[in-house]
Design a protein around this motif. Structure first.
Motif, PDB file in Angstrom:
ATOM      1  N   THR A  21     -21.222   6.818  11.230  1.00 46.98           N
ATOM      2  CA  THR A  21     -22.578   7.272  10.907  1.00 46.98           C
ATOM      3  C   THR A  21     -22.947   7.117   9.440  1.00 46.98           C
ATOM      4  N   VAL A  22     -21.975   6.798   8.591  1.00 44.78           N
ATOM      5  CA  VAL A  22     -22.272   6.617   7.163  1.00 44.78           C
ATOM      6  C   VAL A  22     -21.717   5.271   6.718  1.00 44.78           C
ATOM      7  N   SER A  23     -22.229   4.806   5.595  1.00 45.32           N
ATOM      8  CA  SER A  23     -21.744   3.552   5.029  1.00 45.32           C
ATOM      9  C   SER A  23     -20.485   3.822   4.209  1.00 45.32           C
ATOM     10  N   VAL A  24     -19.920   2.771   3.683  1.00 48.47           N
ATOM     11  CA  VAL A  24     -18.821   2.880   2.717  1.00 48.47           C
ATOM     12  C   VAL A  24     -19.367   2.381   1.383  1.00 48.47           C
ATOM     13  N   HIS A  25     -19.278   3.205   0.362  1.00 49.86           N
ATOM     14  CA  HIS A  25     -19.812   2.813  -0.943  1.00 49.86           C
ATOM     15  C   HIS A  25     -19.218   1.467  -1.358  1.00 49.86           C
ATOM     16  N   PRO A  26     -20.045   0.548  -1.887  1.00 51.00           N
ATOM     17  CA  PRO A  26     -19.540  -0.794  -2.228  1.00 51.00           C
ATOM     18  C   PRO A  26     -18.461  -0.806  -3.299  1.00 51.00           C
ATOM     19  N   ARG A  27     -18.262   0.303  -4.010  1.00 55.84           N
ATOM     20  CA  ARG A  27     -17.185   0.356  -4.998  1.00 55.84           C
ATOM     21  C   ARG A  27     -15.893   0.956  -4.425  1.00 55.84           C
ATOM     22  N   ILE A  28     -15.880   1.252  -3.148  1.00 60.42           N
ATOM     23  CA  ILE A  28     -14.663   1.742  -2.496  1.00 60.42           C
ATOM     24  C   ILE A  28     -14.020   0.586  -1.743  1.00 60.42           C
ATOM     25  N   ILE A  29     -12.747   0.356  -2.008  1.00 55.90           N
ATOM     26  CA  ILE A  29     -12.003  -0.691  -1.310  1.00 55.90           C
ATOM     27  C   ILE A  29     -10.985  -0.028  -0.390  1.00 55.90           C
ATOM     28  N   PRO A  30     -11.203  -0.081   0.929  1.00 52.22           N
ATOM     29  CA  PRO A  30     -10.237   0.498   1.864  1.00 52.22           C
ATOM     30  C   PRO A  30      -9.068  -0.461   2.103  1.00 52.22           C
ATOM     31  N   PHE A  31      -7.856   0.067   2.103  1.00 45.48           N
ATOM     32  CA  PHE A  31      -6.667  -0.714   2.423  1.00 45.48           C
ATOM     33  C   PHE A  31      -6.249  -0.380   3.850  1.00 45.48           C
ATOM     34  N   ILE A  32      -6.385  -1.362   4.743  1.00 45.89           N
ATOM     35  CA  ILE A  32      -6.071  -1.151   6.153  1.00 45.89           C
ATOM     36  C   ILE A  32      -4.558  -1.220   6.326  1.00 45.89           C
ATOM     37  N   THR A  33      -3.951  -0.124   6.737  1.00 49.11           N
ATOM     38  CA  THR A  33      -2.502  -0.044   6.833  1.00 49.11           C
ATOM     39  C   THR A  33      -2.049  -0.410   8.245  1.00 49.11           C
ATOM     40  N   TYR A  34      -1.242  -1.459   8.328  1.00 49.63           N
ATOM     41  CA  TYR A  34      -0.738  -1.879   9.633  1.00 49.63           C
ATOM     42  C   TYR A  34       0.368  -2.914   9.447  1.00 49.63           C
ATOM     43  N   GLU A  35       1.337  -2.884  10.347  1.00 50.57           N
ATOM     44  CA  GLU A  35       2.404  -3.886  10.333  1.00 50.57           C
ATOM     45  C   GLU A  35       1.988  -5.050  11.220  1.00 50.57           C
ATOM     46  N   ARG A  36       1.632  -6.165  10.588  1.00 50.63           N
ATOM     47  CA  ARG A  36       1.016  -7.253  11.341  1.00 50.63           C
ATOM     48  C   ARG A  36       2.016  -8.191  11.996  1.00 50.63           C
ATOM     49  N   LEU A  37       3.305  -7.906  11.858  1.00 49.98           N
ATOM     50  CA  LEU A  37       4.275  -8.546  12.741  1.00 49.98           C
ATOM     51  C   LEU A  37       3.951  -8.195  14.190  1.00 49.98           C
ATOM     52  N   LYS A  38       3.389  -7.015  14.396  1.00 50.95           N
ATOM     53  CA  LYS A  38       3.033  -6.594  15.753  1.00 50.95           C
ATOM     54  C   LYS A  38       1.985  -7.509  16.381  1.00 50.95           C
TER      55      LYS A  38
END
Length: 651
Positions: A389-406
């Motif tokens: 329901t809300v945006s993400v401020h353009p100065r926030i960088i989210p780091f998506i945590t996941y093991e992509r060997l999966k």
């Protein structure tokens, strides 16, 4: 003056080529303009701490070079024919870069190039000496080079040639210049940093060093490139040589934004309501709670503390808004009202809307005082999906945590890509946090081609920051080398990189056997493991504390691996090759002792000619090797197998 640009590495295919003199004379100014427009049209605008140009490698030949020698000689039959020039106001980091250049040229050729400051060089009458200018911007007042300079990322670099006597290695920052120096050594001397430490260096012996006069402009594909869990000076230096640079802050940090020591008494409402009671964390619980994001005054308190941090650290660009490492979230009605009411793809309650409602307000207010700052966050656990329901401020960088060997399983890959694209559609730029653990695993975890595949995909979806949690086991050979190479440019040819690494590490005769060894374990992790009971869709990473991946190992796997590595050692020729082969074989002995003791003691699958004492001895060897490796700067296991955290590894 017209600049003819040849793109050497483009989005999906990056093979180098140069423009010949004949073709240079035939290309008209209008075609050059068209090429320039094509290049510019492919330069994405990336919202980041500094604007990054596209991840392409360009060689630039100009009419300056026509009719002149095609290379510049800096060493001739073991004698220096060049000097290294530094700015008069040289920084420590820039001086170190010059000394590294000097040192490796000497290691390779025996020639020691003098290092001089600019004003001292001006006093020298010898104008015919080749000069390697470190850290100078040669584009000032040169319109033909200004665009190249302006498009450089802070870690990017130029290597430019003026006439027959001047070579410039420069970046906008000391980091960029340093990486330009490393590229120079790799490209023109063949230097490689294969493993940490002196034995990990590969420095070909050259009597004469000729540098082709092909200007180079290069930027990293990923703004940040990081491998976490390194131990000691050797491992850290190795990573920097391979262009690691941690530029963002994104770790768990809300306990510093709202410190319990300051607010537990004055503002208990800042802390979560859990099971009807206000949870006031102790010092031991500093990372085991999340704030009440809707509490009155909590935005102002966070802004105050973050502004204080930037005042004390004016050179910092990033601040971490990473949520604490816990699933204990506030259960008050106001927080609940902001939630989506559903669960995310990890099966956890989705709290992204409440978190980003708060984070957006905090960032907006901090930027009023510090408009150039950036903020990292973790798209982790209850924040794994973007807010609804809300945006993400353009100065926030989210780091998506996941093991992509999966992602070797197609259904998991499809789901993971949807999540990445959802974040990319919501944010100006995205980071990835990956798990490529070496330790605590008891087998070499190899998936070179899978790694390259998802790096390329991530880059294509606006992932610009890479953070890799590794805790390396260097028995995995080229794994971490490959990771950093691909973080710089994910479109490099994986098989070429691996062949290069194997041959440089143990020699051409031994290299094919080493390649078979790692290919064997790559098939194990990408073909056999996904079919096992141990492999799970649940969670952001595979259950590394559970050693039951060893259930599918066979005695043939281990005996064949030993045979291959012993062949590698026997076929290694030079003392450096033997040293590297010995490191890999010694690291394998831990894998071997772990697998054999597990098969015999845990699974009761004993070979008919082996006694119980044999399996007990192999189990003891595991612990003896771990203890021995504690004193080895390369083979050290970063994660200790204590009984509290790894009870299942103690059989």
């Amino acid at each position: 003056m017209v600049v003819i640009c040849t793109i050497l590495q483009v989005v999906t295919k990056r093979n180098s080529r140069s423009i010949g003199k004949k073709n240079l004379r035939q290309i008209t100014g209008s075609i050059v303009s068209s090429v320039a427009l094509i290049i510019i049209s492919h330069l994405p605008v990336v919202a980041a701490a500094s604007q990054v140009a596209p991840p392409i490698h360009i060689q630039i030949n100009t009419p300056d070079h026509i009719g002149l020698p095609t290379s510049i000689r800096i060493v001739n039959n073991g004698l220096a024919t060049a000097i290294i020039i530094l700015p008069d106001d040289v920084s420590n980091q820039l001086e170190l870069s010059a000394k590294i250049l000097q040192s490796y040229i000497e290691k390779s050729s025996g020639a020691r190039l003098p290092i001089r400051l600019k004003h001292l060089n001006n006093l020298q009458p010898n104008n015919k000496k080749v000069k390697i200018w470190i850290g100078f911007n040669p584009t000032t007042g040169k319109s033909k080079r200004r665009a190249d300079w302006e498009q450089l990322d802070d870690d990017g670099f130029l290597i430019l040639f003026h006439g027959n006597y001047d070579i410039f290695i420069c970046g906008k920052t000391n980091w960029g210049t340093k990486f330009g120096v490393y590229h120079f050594l790799e490209t023109y001397l063949g230097v490689r940093w294969l493993l940490p430490g002196p034995d990990g260096e590969y420095v070909p012996k050259l009597e004469t060093v000729d540098v082709p006069k092909e200007d180079i402009w290069e930027n990293p594909s990923f703004i940040q490139r990081r491998i976490g869990g390194l131990r000691g000076k050797w491992q850290t230096e190795w990573a920097y040589y391979n262009r690691m640079h941690k530029r963002a802050k994104y770790g768990h940090n809300l306990y510093n934004v709202i410190p319990p020591a300051i607010y537990s008494e004055s503002h208990p409402e800042f802390f979560p309501l859990v099971n009807g009671k206000r949870l006031i964390p102790t010092e031991d619980e500093r990372n085991k709670w999340q704030p009440c994001f809707t509490a009155s005054g909590i935005v102002e308190a966070a802004v105050k503390n973050i502004c204080r941090y930037f005042k004390m650290h004016p050179d910092e660009i990033f601040f971490s808004l990473g949520a604490n490492h816990t699933t204990k979230w506030c259960e008050c009605d106001k927080c609940r009202l902001l939630d989506s009411g559903g669960k995310n793809y990890l099966g956890l309650e989705d709290y992204s809307d409440r978190y980003f409602t708060w984070a957006n307000q905090v960032v907006e207010r901090v930027l009023k005082k510090y408009p150039d700052k950036w903020f990292g966050a973790l798209a982790h656990a209850n924040l794994a999906e973007p807010p609804k329901t809300v945006s993400v401020h353009p100065r926030i960088i989210p780091f998506i945590t996941y093991e992509r060997l999966k992602w070797v399983r197609e259904d998991i890959e499809e789901e993971g890509k949807k999540v990445t694209e959802a974040w990319a559609n919501k944010c100006s730029v995205v980071g990835w946090y990956d798990y490529i653990y070496g330790t605590p695993y008891c087998l070499p975890r190899i998936y070179f081609h899978q790694m390259a595949k998802y790096y390329r995909y991530g880059h294509s979806k606006n992932v610009k920051y890479m953070a890799v949690e590794a805790f390396p086991n260097w028995g995995e050979g080229p794994k971490y080398y490959l990771s950093l190479r691909l973080q710089w440019d994910p479109y490099l040819n994986v098989d070429q990189l691996l062949t290069e690494w194997y041959e440089a590490a143990v020699g051409k005769e031994a290299a094919p056997y080493l390649a078979v060894y790692y290919k064997k374990w790559e098939r194990f992790w990408t073909e056999r493991i996904p079919k096992s009971d141990w492999y799970t869709k649940k969670g952001a990473y595979l259950p590394f504390k559970n050693p039951h991946y060893l259930d599918i190992v066979t005695y043939d796997d281990i005996s064949e691996s030993r045979r291959l590595l012993e062949t590698v050692l026997n076929k290694a020729v030079s003392k450096e090759q033997v040293a590297r082969a010995t490191i890999l074989l010694r690291a394998f002995e831990y894998y071997e002792a772990s697998a054999i003791s597990y098969l015999g003691i845990v699974l009761k699958k004993k070979l008919p000619d082996k006694s119980d004492e044999y399996y007990k001895a192999m189990n003891r060897k595991r612990y003896e090797l771990i203890e021995e490796f504690r004193r080895d700067p390369i083979l050290i296991h970063p994660i200790a197998f204590d009984e509290k955290n790894f009870p299942e590894y103690r059989w």
